[in-house]
Design an enzyme around this catalytic site. Structure first.
Site, PDB file in Angstrom:
ATOM      1  N   THR A 147       0.866  -1.191   0.000  1.00 53.29           N
ATOM      2  CA  THR A 147       0.000   0.000   0.000  1.00 53.29           C
ATOM      3  C   THR A 147       0.898   1.235   0.000  1.00 53.29           C
ATOM      4  OG1 THR A 147      -0.262  -0.220   2.403  1.00 53.29           O
ATOM      5  CG2 THR A 147      -2.034  -1.075   1.018  1.00 53.29           C
ATOM      6  N   LYS A 173       4.210  -6.852   3.954  1.00 53.49           N
ATOM      7  CA  LYS A 173       3.909  -5.460   3.657  1.00 53.49           C
ATOM      8  C   LYS A 173       3.547  -4.789   4.969  1.00 53.49           C
ATOM      9  CE  LYS A 173       0.525  -3.451   3.168  1.00 53.49           C
ATOM     10  NZ  LYS A 173      -0.181  -2.463   4.081  1.00 53.49           N
ATOM     11  N   THR A 184       1.411  -8.534  12.495  1.00 57.04           N
ATOM     12  CA  THR A 184       1.587  -7.173  12.038  1.00 57.04           C
ATOM     13  C   THR A 184       1.299  -7.025  10.564  1.00 57.04           C
ATOM     14  OG1 THR A 184       3.107  -5.341  11.810  1.00 57.04           O
ATOM     15  CG2 THR A 184       4.067  -7.505  11.709  1.00 57.04           C
ATOM     16  N   GLU A 270       5.947   4.798   7.427  1.00 57.93           N
ATOM     17  CA  GLU A 270       5.535   5.923   6.580  1.00 57.93           C
ATOM     18  C   GLU A 270       6.338   7.173   6.911  1.00 57.93           C
ATOM     19  OE1 GLU A 270       0.953   4.594   5.652  1.00 57.93           O
ATOM     20  OE2 GLU A 270       1.364   5.794   7.424  1.00 57.93           O
ATOM     21  N   ASN A 392      -0.453  10.556   6.017  1.00 56.78           N
ATOM     22  CA  ASN A 392      -1.689  10.141   6.671  1.00 56.78           C
ATOM     23  C   ASN A 392      -2.778  11.211   6.646  1.00 56.78           C
ATOM     24  OD1 ASN A 392      -1.458   7.314   7.949  1.00 56.78           O
ATOM     25  ND2 ASN A 392       0.556   8.251   8.216  1.00 56.78           N
ATOM     26  N   THR A 397      -7.501  10.741   0.301  1.00 52.40           N
ATOM     27  CA  THR A 397      -7.698  11.554  -0.894  1.00 52.40           C
ATOM     28  C   THR A 397      -6.613  11.388  -1.925  1.00 52.40           C
ATOM     29  OG1 THR A 397      -6.581  13.382   0.232  1.00 52.40           O
ATOM     30  CG2 THR A 397      -8.980  13.296   0.362  1.00 52.40           C
TER      31      THR A 397
END
Length: 397
Positions: A147, A173, A184, A270, A392, A397
């Site tokens: 992702t 992932k 996880t 991230e 995040n 969007t």
């Protein structure tokens, strides 16, 4: 045991593929792993009370004697989607089973992506139709499960067990919503070793507690966390028993695969720029050591200090204190990299330039000595950056 180049399909009898079905704009978003032989299977799952539909379907499949395939999609979590979500996960399972020539209960299902949107089954059907049973490209599966990840995460190891060469492969992932308490995000492990289902489950759970459960990116436990292991016995070796010498080799292989995948997930958090590894030594027991290590690596204040290359050890000892109020606060040692910053809870003078060199690296090791016992625990995480907020804030969007 040695690490080798390969894919999730490197163990004998396994195949894999991935395909772009349109769930995501550009990247591959659906894939499967297929074993030509029935495989012993084990799994661990999120402890979030809100569990995605695929987990319910996969837990039911695990109750059968064996599995032969795993079908996975990214881009849509199929979570919080009610009765339709379960029906769609079952339909996904059934479609994959029919194309592979298997019974539905021999296929596990996993999904990851945005929560609260129903699976577009027309796209799922297109994706499954596009997957190849034995002529696929295994690395496409590695891509199809991602992702917000910036890279694929895979490892393959090889060792001799009971006179046979055994191969084990893992792929995972995970980048955000990582704070597992059972597994996880998504991780899949294949091996051509022969292992009974019950022993495989016990071993997976034991090693999960020391690896995947010891990473954190942002403190959020996903609705879709899942780790699955398939062992199809195609190496030709005897079935591994708990009292075999080969069982320890299996533990070593699974430990290396799972620890390295866990580190890869933590490092690819991230927006992350650094992997943070925390080792807690001489704790009164293993659980205490692991929980203190995880509290340190999960502290937003520690994470931001590491991002800013700030040797603020006060944030570290603060996390130790609230992780376990029963520790003796007067005999704690802390080192950042090779430099002691606290000995017997007394601040130490260190060279700022040497500390700077440590803190600008892409891996930072924090070591804590509690002087209270013999137990050791480790945890892994990443720094907290401006980019994490941006990713995040704009995820939907």
């Amino acid at each position: 045991m040695k690490k080798i180049n390969g894919t999730i399909a490197s163990p004998k009898g396994f195949y894999a593929d991935g395909f772009h079905s349109g769930l995501k704009r550009k990247r591959k978003d659906i894939g499967w792993i297929y074993s030509e032989f029935p495989a012993s299977a084990a799994g661990v799952f999120t402890t979030n009370a809100v569990q995605a539909a695929p987990i319910q379907v996969t837990e039911s499949a695990l109750a059968s004697d064996s599995l032969q395939a795993i079908i996975v999609n990214s881009g849509n979590a199929n979570a919080c989607t009610g009765k339709n979500g379960v029906l769609h996960a079952q339909e996904m399972q059934q479609m994959a089973a029919e194309k592979l020539g298997l019974s539905a209960n021999s296929v596990a299902v996993a999904s990851t992506g945005i929560i609260g949107q129903e699976l577009p089954m027309n796209k799922i059907k297109k994706g499954i139709f596009g997957l190849e049973k034995t002529a696929g490209v295994p690395s496409y599966f590695h891509e199809a499960i991602l992702t917000t990840d910036t890279r694929t995460k895979e490892i393959v190891v090889e060792a001799e067990i009971n006179g046979a060469i055994v191969t084990m492969a893992g792929v995972a992932k995970g980048s955000g919503m990582i704070h597992p308490n059972m597994a996880t995000m998504l991780a899949f492990i294949t091996t051509d070793a022969a292992v009974e289902k019950e022993l495989l489950q016990q071993t997976l759970k034991m090693i999960t507690d020391k690896t995947f459960n010891q990473i954190t990116v942002d403190g959020d436990t996903s609705t879709n966390d899942m780790v699955l292991v398939l062992a199809n016995g195609a190496s030709g070796g005897a079935v591994i028993q708990k009292d075999d010498s080969g069982y320890q080799v299996l533990i070593d292989m699974l430990s290396q695969v799972m620890e390295e995948l866990a580190k890869m997930i933590a490092q690819d958090g991230e927006g992350a720029t650094k992997l943070i590894e925390v080792k807690v030594a001489h704790a009164k027991d293993q659980l205490t050591a692991r929980m203190i290590a995880k509290k340190i690596v999960g502290s937003s204040l520690v994470k931001t200090a590491m991002f800013g290359a700030d040797p603020n050890w006060g944030r570290i000892i603060c996390a130790i204190g609230y992780a376990d109020p029963s520790i003796d606060p007067d005999k704690v040692d802390i080192s950042i990299g090779s430099l002691p910053v606290l000995l017997n809870s007394q601040p130490q003078v260190f060279e700022e330039m040497k500390m700077r060199e440590i803190l600008v690296q892409d891996k930072i090791v924090i070591t804590v000595d509690l002087h209270e016992g013999t137990a050791v625990g480790m945890a892994w995480g990443c720094d907290l950056t401006y980019k994490y907020v941006e990713i995040n804030a704009l995820y939907h969007t």
